[in-house]
Design a protein around this motif. Sequence first.
Motif, short mmCIF file in Angstrom:
data_model
loop_
_atom_site.label_atom_id
_atom_site.label_comp_id
_atom_site.label_asym_id
_atom_site.label_seq_id
_atom_site.Cartn_x
_atom_site.Cartn_y
_atom_site.Cartn_z
N LYS A 89 -14.23 47.21 -23.08
CA LYS A 89 -14.99 47.00 -21.84
C LYS A 89 -15.06 45.52 -21.47
O LYS A 89 -15.13 45.17 -20.30
CB LYS A 89 -16.39 47.58 -21.98
CG LYS A 89 -16.45 49.10 -21.93
CD LYS A 89 -17.88 49.59 -22.01
CE LYS A 89 -17.95 51.12 -21.90
NZ LYS A 89 -19.33 51.62 -22.02
N ARG A 90 -15.07 44.66 -22.48
CA ARG A 90 -15.15 43.22 -22.24
C ARG A 90 -13.91 42.72 -21.49
O ARG A 90 -13.98 41.75 -20.75
CB ARG A 90 -15.30 42.50 -23.57
CG ARG A 90 -15.51 41.00 -23.47
CD ARG A 90 -16.92 40.65 -23.02
NE ARG A 90 -17.15 39.24 -23.22
CZ ARG A 90 -17.72 38.70 -24.29
NH1 ARG A 90 -18.14 39.51 -25.28
NH2 ARG A 90 -17.90 37.41 -24.38
N ASP A 91 -12.77 43.40 -21.71
CA ASP A 91 -11.53 43.06 -21.01
C ASP A 91 -11.21 41.57 -21.11
O ASP A 91 -10.91 40.91 -20.12
CB ASP A 91 -11.62 43.49 -19.54
CG ASP A 91 -10.26 43.51 -18.85
OD1 ASP A 91 -9.25 43.65 -19.56
OD2 ASP A 91 -10.21 43.36 -17.61
N HIS A 92 -11.26 41.08 -22.34
CA HIS A 92 -11.03 39.65 -22.59
C HIS A 92 -9.60 39.46 -23.07
O HIS A 92 -9.16 40.12 -24.02
CB HIS A 92 -12.03 39.15 -23.65
CG HIS A 92 -11.78 37.74 -24.09
ND1 HIS A 92 -11.96 36.66 -23.26
CD2 HIS A 92 -11.36 37.24 -25.29
CE1 HIS A 92 -11.68 35.55 -23.92
NE2 HIS A 92 -11.31 35.87 -25.15
N ALA A 93 -8.86 38.57 -22.43
CA ALA A 93 -7.47 38.33 -22.80
C ALA A 93 -7.39 37.38 -23.98
O ALA A 93 -6.84 36.27 -23.90
CB ALA A 93 -6.71 37.76 -21.61
N GLY A 94 -7.93 37.81 -25.10
CA GLY A 94 -7.94 36.99 -26.29
C GLY A 94 -8.63 37.71 -27.42
O GLY A 94 -9.08 38.85 -27.28
N PHE A 95 -8.73 37.06 -28.57
CA PHE A 95 -9.40 37.64 -29.72
C PHE A 95 -10.91 37.43 -29.60
O PHE A 95 -11.38 36.42 -29.08
CB PHE A 95 -8.89 37.00 -31.02
CG PHE A 95 -7.58 37.58 -31.48
CD1 PHE A 95 -7.54 38.57 -32.45
CD2 PHE A 95 -6.37 37.13 -30.93
CE1 PHE A 95 -6.33 39.10 -32.88
CE2 PHE A 95 -5.16 37.67 -31.35
CZ PHE A 95 -5.14 38.65 -32.32
N LEU A 96 -11.65 38.43 -30.10
CA LEU A 96 -13.11 38.39 -30.08
C LEU A 96 -13.64 38.63 -31.48
O LEU A 96 -13.06 39.41 -32.25
CB LEU A 96 -13.68 39.46 -29.14
CG LEU A 96 -13.40 39.27 -27.64
CD1 LEU A 96 -13.77 40.54 -26.87
CD2 LEU A 96 -14.18 38.08 -27.10
#
Length: 370
Positions: A89-96
């Motif tokens: 859902k965060r739709d972040h183009a990277g590692f979290l």
Amino acid sequence: MRPSQADTMTTRTPDDLIDTIYEAAFIPALWPSLLDDLSARTGGWGGMLFTATPEAARWTASAATSDFFTDFLANGWMERNPLVERGVKRDHAGFLTDLDLFTIEEIEAEPMYRDMRRLGGGWHLGTAIAVPNGDTLVINIERRHRTGPFGRDHADHLDAFRPHLCRAALLAARQSQARIDATIDNLELLGLAAGALTRTGKLLASNALLANAMPTLIEDGPSRIRLRHKPSDDLLVEALATSGNREAGVPGRSIPIPASAESPPSILHMVPMAGASRDLFSRASVLMVVTTLAIGTAPDARLIRGLFDLTPAESKIARDIATGMSIPEIALRHGLSGHTVRTQVKAIFSKTGVHRQSELSALLNGIPLL
């Protein structure tokens, strides 16, 4: 104390790692060692690559954490994983990291984290990658709880490799689809109607001959294919429901479809796609082939047994019916009572999807032309 990035770098250079990422797009066996490398760069325990999909999970993992993730899946967390849900859902183009998605209080109260600590893990570093078939691939690096959480420096370090991981996933997905399309097209050249199904029966691809069988024989539904003949469709539902585990895949099955006013008698063959259970980039698990039958010579009892999962006694009786023998004649031939033969005939009807001896005879007499 958490290991620093410098302390956890591997001997493989960044350029070498990038080369391996692209090699893994065409050689799936490289993913576990690649996950090991990504993990070592961040002080992790191991890694996992899996698909976030409503169907059965497809995954691979580092050798060190393979048993851990097997237990994780066995406990049902894949279907109710709040970490993946929030990350997607965060739709972040990277590692979290965990702390990017949860507060410490939420982590302490979350049952999944408690169970993962019990199994030996507890901290995560991951990213989600969309692939063309509609699935979401998740790369998850695992760390033991006692080591402490991942930091933003670890995520930033792996972010440098993420564009290459995305391109490799795209290449792998296209490669998988190309293999499926080639298989189906080759079967068309042999005169066979064929398609590729997911584990739950959704049609992913089909050749022109299979398209010609729609909708008179087969209907392409939103969730799965359906056979117009209801008893045959019930057998299809049963076959899909008894799909094997990740290692075994979907078991092979042949489903008879009696003749109708619109189509001749046919058999739908479900064939497990070799290696599909380990293909992370394709939903295809079953190769479906439809063969049309014509009246011929009754087949061998062993062939009947294999096609329809009959017992040895049932297969012999089925063949006798195909040759035109009556129930009293069959009973006399095998030294059985008429009641016993009728009971076995009912079982044969159930497994072959027919309701009368004439239908069974017509169905079996066409099998030698397969």
